[in-house]
Design a protein around this motif. Sequence first.
Motif, PDB file in Angstrom:
ATOM      1  N   THR A  23       0.794  -1.383   0.072  1.00  0.00           N
ATOM      2  CA  THR A  23       0.111   0.089   0.541  1.00  0.00           C
ATOM      3  C   THR A  23       0.843   1.282   0.289  1.00  0.00           C
ATOM      4  N   PHE A  24       1.965   1.148   0.709  1.00  0.00           N
ATOM      5  CA  PHE A  24       2.909   2.537   1.129  1.00  0.00           C
ATOM      6  C   PHE A  24       3.680   2.918  -0.025  1.00  0.00           C
ATOM      7  N   ILE A  25       4.031   1.363  -0.734  1.00  0.00           N
ATOM      8  CA  ILE A  25       4.667   1.358  -2.196  1.00  0.00           C
ATOM      9  C   ILE A  25       3.703   1.841  -3.434  1.00  0.00           C
ATOM     10  N   ALA A  26       2.785   1.862  -3.842  1.00  0.00           N
ATOM     11  CA  ALA A  26       1.423   2.260  -4.382  1.00  0.00           C
ATOM     12  C   ALA A  26       1.181   3.550  -4.281  1.00  0.00           C
ATOM     13  N   ILE A  27       1.330   4.490  -3.168  1.00  0.00           N
ATOM     14  CA  ILE A  27       1.255   5.660  -2.785  1.00  0.00           C
ATOM     15  C   ILE A  27       2.182   6.688  -3.115  1.00  0.00           C
ATOM     16  N   LEU A  28       3.621   6.146  -2.908  1.00  0.00           N
ATOM     17  CA  LEU A  28       4.866   6.692  -3.592  1.00  0.00           C
ATOM     18  C   LEU A  28       5.835   5.997  -4.074  1.00  0.00           C
ATOM     19  N   GLY A  29       5.072   4.634  -5.112  1.00  0.00           N
ATOM     20  CA  GLY A  29       5.771   4.557  -6.136  1.00  0.00           C
ATOM     21  C   GLY A  29       7.010   3.527  -5.739  1.00  0.00           C
ATOM     22  N   PRO A  30       6.941   2.209  -7.189  1.00  0.00           N
ATOM     23  CA  PRO A  30       8.553   1.501  -6.556  1.00  0.00           C
ATOM     24  C   PRO A  30      10.229   2.290  -6.274  1.00  0.00           C
ATOM     25  N   GLY A  31      11.388   1.531  -5.810  1.00  0.00           N
ATOM     26  CA  GLY A  31      11.928   2.208  -5.901  1.00  0.00           C
ATOM     27  C   GLY A  31      12.821   1.579  -4.307  1.00  0.00           C
ATOM     28  N   SER A  32      13.702   1.940  -4.018  1.00  0.00           N
ATOM     29  CA  SER A  32      14.694   0.773  -3.044  1.00  0.00           C
ATOM     30  C   SER A  32      14.908   2.235  -1.608  1.00  0.00           C
ATOM     31  N   THR A  33      14.362   3.587  -2.141  1.00  0.00           N
ATOM     32  CA  THR A  33      14.299   4.590  -1.122  1.00  0.00           C
ATOM     33  C   THR A  33      12.556   4.212  -0.468  1.00  0.00           C
ATOM     34  N   VAL A  34      11.557   4.089  -1.807  1.00  0.00           N
ATOM     35  CA  VAL A  34      10.388   3.754  -0.683  1.00  0.00           C
ATOM     36  C   VAL A  34      10.243   2.396  -0.361  1.00  0.00           C
ATOM     37  N   ALA A  35      11.156   1.915  -0.782  1.00  0.00           N
ATOM     38  CA  ALA A  35      10.906   0.762   0.000  1.00  0.00           C
ATOM     39  C   ALA A  35      11.662   0.139   1.649  1.00  0.00           C
ATOM     40  N   ALA A  36      12.795   0.846   1.708  1.00  0.00           N
ATOM     41  CA  ALA A  36      12.812   1.104   2.902  1.00  0.00           C
ATOM     42  C   ALA A  36      12.409   2.490   3.661  1.00  0.00           C
ATOM     43  N   LEU A  37      11.974   3.433   3.121  1.00  0.00           N
ATOM     44  CA  LEU A  37      10.583   3.572   4.421  1.00  0.00           C
ATOM     45  C   LEU A  37       9.567   2.894   4.856  1.00  0.00           C
ATOM     46  N   ALA A  38       8.875   2.316   4.138  1.00  0.00           N
ATOM     47  CA  ALA A  38       7.920   1.511   4.327  1.00  0.00           C
ATOM     48  C   ALA A  38       8.274  -0.001   5.063  1.00  0.00           C
ATOM     49  N   ILE A  39       9.144  -0.302   4.876  1.00  0.00           N
ATOM     50  CA  ILE A  39       9.596  -1.090   5.693  1.00  0.00           C
ATOM     51  C   ILE A  39      10.348  -0.863   7.307  1.00  0.00           C
ATOM     52  N   ALA A  40      10.599   0.627   7.673  1.00  0.00           N
ATOM     53  CA  ALA A  40      11.077   1.553   8.998  1.00  0.00           C
ATOM     54  C   ALA A  40       9.657   1.886  10.013  1.00  0.00           C
ATOM     55  N   VAL A  41       8.402   1.705   8.542  1.00  0.00           N
ATOM     56  CA  VAL A  41       7.066   2.340   9.199  1.00  0.00           C
ATOM     57  C   VAL A  41       6.390   0.985   9.854  1.00  0.00           C
ATOM     58  N   ILE A  42       6.931   0.161   8.859  1.00  0.00           N
ATOM     59  CA  ILE A  42       5.794  -1.715   9.592  1.00  0.00           C
ATOM     60  C   ILE A  42       6.595  -1.792  10.911  1.00  0.00           C
ATOM     61  N   TYR A  43       8.461  -1.054  11.113  1.00  0.00           N
ATOM     62  CA  TYR A  43       8.766  -2.020  12.169  1.00  0.00           C
ATOM     63  C   TYR A  43       8.360  -0.692  13.130  1.00  0.00           C
ATOM     64  N   LEU A  44       7.908   0.397  12.960  1.00  0.00           N
ATOM     65  CA  LEU A  44       8.379   1.273  14.129  1.00  0.00           C
ATOM     66  C   LEU A  44       7.258   0.742  15.339  1.00  0.00           C
ATOM     67  N   PRO A  45       5.875   0.347  15.367  1.00  0.00           N
ATOM     68  CA  PRO A  45       5.370   0.384  16.301  1.00  0.00           C
ATOM     69  C   PRO A  45       6.002  -1.106  17.380  1.00  0.00           C
ATOM     70  N   ILE A  46       6.874  -1.732  16.678  1.00  0.00           N
ATOM     71  CA  ILE A  46       7.844  -2.922  17.049  1.00  0.00           C
ATOM     72  C   ILE A  46       8.913  -2.174  17.741  1.00  0.00           C
ATOM     73  N   LEU A  47       9.031  -1.819  17.211  1.00  0.00           N
ATOM     74  CA  LEU A  47      10.316  -1.036  18.206  1.00  0.00           C
ATOM     75  C   LEU A  47      10.455  -0.149  19.229  1.00  0.00           C
ATOM     76  N   ALA A  48       9.249   0.749  19.232  1.00  0.00           N
ATOM     77  CA  ALA A  48       8.306   1.455  19.721  1.00  0.00           C
ATOM     78  C   ALA A  48       7.859   1.326  21.028  1.00  0.00           C
ATOM     79  N   ARG A  49       7.413  -0.281  20.557  1.00  0.00           N
ATOM     80  CA  ARG A  49       6.825  -0.623  22.484  1.00  0.00           C
ATOM     81  C   ARG A  49       8.557  -1.363  22.622  1.00  0.00           C
ATOM     82  N   VAL A  50       9.059  -2.261  22.015  1.00  0.00           N
ATOM     83  CA  VAL A  50      10.080  -2.694  23.349  1.00  0.00           C
ATOM     84  C   VAL A  50      10.400  -1.756  23.765  1.00  0.00           C
TER      85      VAL A  50
END
Length: 286
Positions: free
Chosen positions: A137-164
């Motif tokens: 979903t994130f990439i569909a909005i911003l478009g494909p690419g390594s930078t967008v993929a890194a940003l999407a993965i960072a958003v995915i793991y943000l709540p996990i790390l914040a909870r810890v």
Amino acid sequence: MTTLGLPAAPRRAPRPRRPGRLILLGLLALLLLAAAAAAAPWLAPWDPEEMDVIGVMGPPSAAHPFGSDVMGRDVLSRVLFALRASLLVSTSAVLLSLLVAIPLGLVAGYFGRWVDGAISRALDMILVLPAMLLAITFIAILGPGSTVAALAIAVIYLPILARVMRTGALVVTRNDYVLGARARGASHLRVLLTHVLPNALGPVIVQASILAAFALQLEAGLSFLGLGVQPPTPSLGSMLADGRDVLTQAPWVEIFPGLAIVAAVLAFTVLGEGLRQAFDPEGVAE
């Protein structure tokens, strides 16, 4: 205590753990992989995009140690460059997530009450969607690419790390030395930086090292779908996608990128296990 007059069997001493060896092994493996990826322009025997129509799907040989793919490109050269792209995306994603998760979790765990509730509820919204669906979903909005993929993965793991981080901050905040520092008039910022953060950071580092392995797999999955690193830059996931149609004719096109993913994931996992044992020597978290 004895049974029927016989002495009880002596208890076996717990096997000593050696987290230092695991940490050293994981770091050494990661450093070797990172060094090979960084030196790809000098280690690669061929240009990763150079095609050889005569050597299409050639088996491993002296000229092409990992063989060649469906376009005659050297698999070894492409694996080295792809490893660099995959490691860069996965590690930068986890680091970016840490930069945001640590302050959020620290503030939520330290202040509690409505601050904790507001931050936790906002992070829970990210956890509603599955990881891959959220990344797509994130990439569909911003478009494909390594930078967008890194940003999407960072958003995915943000709540996990914040909870810890939040959990660690909650535990540390209740300690006497934190209460004493606050009673002496220390500012909230000073207490957070000098007392809470150093003592609550360990579990977050462990979790980040483990998530780096999952981030690399997620990046490979996105690239396999054509949503991650874009051509002509090779990536391990896109190499797997390119070789799936010729798996029976040229298995080396799939095997070597797959082994590179396994090696990187295993290195991150061993490092994470060593760090976990170092920060949890009694095995309380098991």
